[in-house]
Design a protein around this motif. Structure first.
Motif, PDB file in Angstrom:
ATOM      1  N   GLU A  99       0.853  -1.195   0.000  1.00 43.22           N
ATOM      2  CA  GLU A  99       0.000   0.000   0.000  1.00 43.22           C
ATOM      3  C   GLU A  99       0.888   1.243   0.000  1.00 43.22           C
ATOM      4  N   ARG A 100       0.612   2.182  -0.891  1.00 43.15           N
ATOM      5  CA  ARG A 100       1.422   3.403  -0.915  1.00 43.15           C
ATOM      6  C   ARG A 100       1.022   4.302   0.251  1.00 43.15           C
ATOM      7  N   LEU A 101       1.973   4.559   1.149  1.00 40.78           N
ATOM      8  CA  LEU A 101       1.709   5.368   2.333  1.00 40.78           C
ATOM      9  C   LEU A 101       2.532   6.653   2.279  1.00 40.78           C
ATOM     10  N   ASP A 102       1.901   7.761   1.850  1.00 45.22           N
ATOM     11  CA  ASP A 102       2.588   9.042   1.895  1.00 45.22           C
ATOM     12  C   ASP A 102       2.462   9.629   3.296  1.00 45.22           C
ATOM     13  N   TYR A 103       2.970  10.833   3.490  1.00 47.33           N
ATOM     14  CA  TYR A 103       3.005  11.426   4.819  1.00 47.33           C
ATOM     15  C   TYR A 103       1.612  11.557   5.427  1.00 47.33           C
ATOM     16  N   CYS A 104       0.663  12.053   4.661  1.00 45.57           N
ATOM     17  CA  CYS A 104      -0.692  12.244   5.182  1.00 45.57           C
ATOM     18  C   CYS A 104      -1.373  10.913   5.495  1.00 45.57           C
ATOM     19  N   SER A 105      -1.128   9.910   4.671  1.00 45.32           N
ATOM     20  CA  SER A 105      -1.673   8.577   4.943  1.00 45.32           C
ATOM     21  C   SER A 105      -1.117   8.025   6.252  1.00 45.32           C
ATOM     22  N   CYS A 106       0.158   8.257   6.482  1.00 44.48           N
ATOM     23  CA  CYS A 106       0.784   7.799   7.725  1.00 44.48           C
ATOM     24  C   CYS A 106       0.192   8.526   8.926  1.00 44.48           C
ATOM     25  N   GLU A 107       0.025   9.832   8.790  1.00 43.03           N
ATOM     26  CA  GLU A 107      -0.540  10.620   9.894  1.00 43.03           C
ATOM     27  C   GLU A 107      -1.949  10.157  10.248  1.00 43.03           C
ATOM     28  N   SER A 108      -2.729   9.826   9.264  1.00 42.92           N
ATOM     29  CA  SER A 108      -4.116   9.425   9.522  1.00 42.92           C
ATOM     30  C   SER A 108      -4.205   8.098  10.272  1.00 42.92           C
ATOM     31  N   LEU A 109      -3.155   7.280  10.183  1.00 39.42           N
ATOM     32  CA  LEU A 109      -3.165   5.973  10.850  1.00 39.42           C
ATOM     33  C   LEU A 109      -3.040   6.081  12.364  1.00 39.42           C
ATOM     34  N   GLU A 110      -2.700   7.249  12.871  1.00 42.85           N
ATOM     35  CA  GLU A 110      -2.521   7.389  14.317  1.00 42.85           C
ATOM     36  C   GLU A 110      -3.802   7.056  15.081  1.00 42.85           C
ATOM     37  N   GLU A 111      -4.949   7.354  14.493  1.00 43.38           N
ATOM     38  CA  GLU A 111      -6.217   7.057  15.169  1.00 43.38           C
ATOM     39  C   GLU A 111      -6.415   5.551  15.368  1.00 43.38           C
ATOM     40  N   ILE A 112      -5.797   4.764  14.514  1.00 45.64           N
ATOM     41  CA  ILE A 112      -5.832   3.308  14.697  1.00 45.64           C
ATOM     42  C   ILE A 112      -4.794   2.888  15.734  1.00 45.64           C
ATOM     43  N   LEU A 113      -3.594   3.407  15.598  1.00 51.37           N
ATOM     44  CA  LEU A 113      -2.484   2.978  16.437  1.00 51.37           C
ATOM     45  C   LEU A 113      -2.660   3.366  17.892  1.00 51.37           C
ATOM     46  N   LYS A 114      -3.366   4.456  18.164  1.00 48.06           N
ATOM     47  CA  LYS A 114      -3.569   4.866  19.549  1.00 48.06           C
ATOM     48  C   LYS A 114      -4.586   3.968  20.270  1.00 48.06           C
ATOM     49  N   SER A 115      -5.326   3.172  19.480  1.00 47.70           N
ATOM     50  CA  SER A 115      -6.378   2.347  20.076  1.00 47.70           C
ATOM     51  C   SER A 115      -6.122   0.850  19.977  1.00 47.70           C
ATOM     52  N   VAL A 116      -5.317   0.434  19.011  1.00 42.80           N
ATOM     53  CA  VAL A 116      -5.089  -0.998  18.785  1.00 42.80           C
ATOM     54  C   VAL A 116      -3.595  -1.273  18.682  1.00 42.80           C
ATOM     55  N   GLN A 117      -3.153  -2.320  19.360  1.00 44.87           N
ATOM     56  CA  GLN A 117      -1.780  -2.802  19.227  1.00 44.87           C
ATOM     57  C   GLN A 117      -1.793  -4.123  18.463  1.00 44.87           C
ATOM     58  N   PHE A 118      -0.657  -4.453  17.843  1.00 46.70           N
ATOM     59  CA  PHE A 118      -0.593  -5.624  16.966  1.00 46.70           C
ATOM     60  C   PHE A 118       0.627  -6.476  17.300  1.00 46.70           C
ATOM     61  N   ASP A 119       0.506  -7.775  16.995  1.00 46.44           N
ATOM     62  CA  ASP A 119       1.676  -8.648  17.070  1.00 46.44           C
ATOM     63  C   ASP A 119       2.618  -8.380  15.900  1.00 46.44           C
ATOM     64  N   PHE A 120       2.062  -8.181  14.713  1.00 48.97           N
ATOM     65  CA  PHE A 120       2.876  -8.027  13.500  1.00 48.97           C
ATOM     66  C   PHE A 120       2.334  -6.884  12.657  1.00 48.97           C
ATOM     67  N   ILE A 121       3.207  -5.956  12.312  1.00 51.00           N
ATOM     68  CA  ILE A 121       2.861  -4.887  11.377  1.00 51.00           C
ATOM     69  C   ILE A 121       3.788  -4.989  10.173  1.00 51.00           C
ATOM     70  N   SER A 122       3.200  -5.096   8.975  1.00 46.29           N
ATOM     71  CA  SER A 122       3.984  -5.168   7.748  1.00 46.29           C
ATOM     72  C   SER A 122       3.808  -3.904   6.928  1.00 46.29           C
ATOM     73  N   LEU A 123       4.935  -3.242   6.661  1.00 44.65           N
ATOM     74  CA  LEU A 123       4.972  -2.071   5.777  1.00 44.65           C
ATOM     75  C   LEU A 123       5.800  -2.387   4.544  1.00 44.65           C
ATOM     76  N   GLN A 124       5.945  -3.653   4.242  1.00 42.22           N
ATOM     77  CA  GLN A 124       6.790  -4.073   3.122  1.00 42.22           C
ATOM     78  C   GLN A 124       6.290  -3.459   1.815  1.00 42.22           C
ATOM     79  N   GLY A 125       7.200  -2.794   1.110  1.00 43.39           N
ATOM     80  CA  GLY A 125       6.865  -2.208  -0.179  1.00 43.39           C
ATOM     81  C   GLY A 125       5.782  -1.150  -0.107  1.00 43.39           C
ATOM     82  N   ALA A 126       5.729  -0.392   1.003  1.00 42.68           N
ATOM     83  CA  ALA A 126       4.691   0.635   1.181  1.00 42.68           C
ATOM     84  C   ALA A 126       5.106   1.987   0.605  1.00 42.68           C
ATOM     85  N   GLU A 127       6.244   2.029  -0.085  1.00 39.22           N
ATOM     86  CA  GLU A 127       6.736   3.264  -0.714  1.00 39.22           C
ATOM     87  C   GLU A 127       6.845   4.405   0.299  1.00 39.22           C
TER      88      GLU A 127
END
Length: 432
Positions: free
Chosen positions: A93-121
């Motif tokens: 998935e292409r993740l530019d700066y704004c896309s990354c910033e928007s993910l904070e609402e997920i990250l502040k509420s959910v933790q994960f065993d595995f996060i893959s950013l492989q080939g996310a540009e």
């Protein structure tokens, strides 16, 4: 915190001009920030999945980006937001700066065993922002940032901060991107104090100076237990000397994968010299496809009898030939630690198989032997079959699945089963 290191000052200057800045507050503010963070996490516990999805969509609207459908689909599958979810896969998935910033609402509420950013540009600012979030929210125990060659200086520095300060991350995959100077420097500094236990650096152009920096840190590291350095064009000269130093001074490392490099016989000599210093450490050594020949087996012959901890040795896809197996014969009979031996695609014929049969007849501990993709015909198979009548330790013998008619013998009990040593189908022969 009363001051800044030179690295942190550089980091701050690089980030100037962005909407989001990383600052280092005084001690009393850090205490209040910690209390506030605890309160945030407690509030997050009361959120429902619907609340989190709505907050993410609102954040996307604020940052003028479209909600990531792959992220939404994975959120909908989460059954409990108070426990770590299994996976957050944003690979490809292409993740530019704004896309990354928007993910904070997920990250502040959910933790994960595995996060893959492989080939996310990932580009520099986005990578830095996202990695800062991972640190703040302790988002992952296993992180894959492979195939993101655009992370830049700030991205790698944020990754370094994450590795040094996180309390939960135990595995990092950073493959398929060049380990440029600043990346090697950032990673090496982090490894001095990191809690990582598994590190994958396949295909990262480590040969030369980057490997020198990495080994310098790993010699002092007491956490990393598994190190994967496949496909780095590591040579049998300076690179093998560095790896030899690593094995001499690091007693924590349990697994070292050097497959698909160019270590050659000279490199194997350096590795073997260093192995003699391993008293309580290395258990798995993978040297498949390294341009090693039968001549290099003399170095292994000298060190194998004194190894006490090595359990798995994979020499597959090297041109050892029957001569190499014969060279190893006596030392393999003497060794009492080795449990698994990989010899797939090593140029063995029936003559080599007979030698292996003699080793099995004397071995009280070898549990698995891989001889696939060799020219072992009926005579060699018969010798192995006879050895199994004597051997009481072998539980798996890997052979090619499609055997010619003349290879089949009544003494063999063949059945299909999976194998993780190399590509291709196999069959297994059980001793008991």
């Amino acid at each position: 915190m009363t001051g800044h290191s030179e690295e942190e000052a550089t980091f701050q200057s690089v980030k100037e001009g962005r909407e989001k800045h990383v600052t280092f507050p005084p001690d009393e503010q850090m205490v209040s920030d910690f209390v506030e963070r605890r309160a945030e996490l407690q509030d997050a516990d009361s959120l429902t999945l619907t609340d989190i999805i709505l907050a993410y969509k609102q954040s996307c609207e604020k940052h003028h980006v479209k909600p990531n459908s792959k992220a939404l689909d994975q959120l909908k599958q989460i059954t409990c937001v108070t426990d770590r979810a299994r996976c957050f896969d944003l690979s490809g998935e292409r993740l530019d700066y704004c896309s990354c910033e928007s993910l904070e609402e997920i990250l502040k509420s959910v933790q994960f065993d595995f996060i893959s950013l492989q080939g996310a540009e990932l580009e520099e600012t986005g990578a830095s922002s996202l990695l800062d979030m991972f640190l703040y929210y302790e988002s992952a125990t296993h992180l894959d940032v492979s195939s993101n060659s655009g992370m830049g200086f700030s991205g790698w520095l944020s990754l370094s901060h994450l590795l040094r300060q996180t309390r939960c991350l135990w595995r990092l995959d950073a493959c398929n991107m060049p380990m440029v100077d600043y990346a090697a420097q950032a990673l090496s500094k982090a490894l001095l104090t990191s809690r990582l236990t598994v590190l994958h650096l396949e295909n990262t152009c480590l040969s030369g100076k980057p490997l020198f920096k990495l080994v310098g840190a790993l010699k002092r590291n007491v956490a990393v237990q598994e190190l994967y350095l496949c496909e780095n064009n590591l040579n049998g000269y300076q690179d093998s000397m560095q790896l030899g130093d690593l094995l001499k001074y690091n007693s924590t490392l349990k697994t070292l994968d050097l497959s698909n490099n160019t270590m050659s016989d000279s490199g194997l000599e350096e590795i073997c010299d260093a192995l003699s210093f391993q008293k309580t450490g290395l258990r798995t050594l993978i040297l498949s496809n390294n341009h090693i020949t039968h001549l290099g087996m003399s170095h292994l012959q000298n060190v194998l009898p004194c190894l006490k901890t090595l359990k798995t040795l994979n020499l597959g896809k090297n041109n050892l030939e029957n001569r190499g197996i014969h060279t190893l014969k006596e030392s393999l009979m003497i060794n009492r630690s080795l449990l698994q031996l990989g010899l797939a695609s090593t140029g063995i014929t029936c003559e080599g198989a007979v030698t292996l049969a003699e080793i099995l007849a004397e071995s009280p501990q070898i549990q698995r032997l891989d001889v696939r993709q060799n020219q072992v015909l009926a005579g060699g198979l018969m010798a192995l079959s006879l050895a199994l009548k004597i051997n009481r330790s072998l539980i798996r013998l890997d052979l090619d699945q499609h055997l010619k008619e003349e290879k089949t013998t009544g003494a063999l009990c063949l059945s299909s089963c999976p194998c993780d040593w190399s590509d291709g189908a196999v069959v297994s022969m059980f001793a008991h």
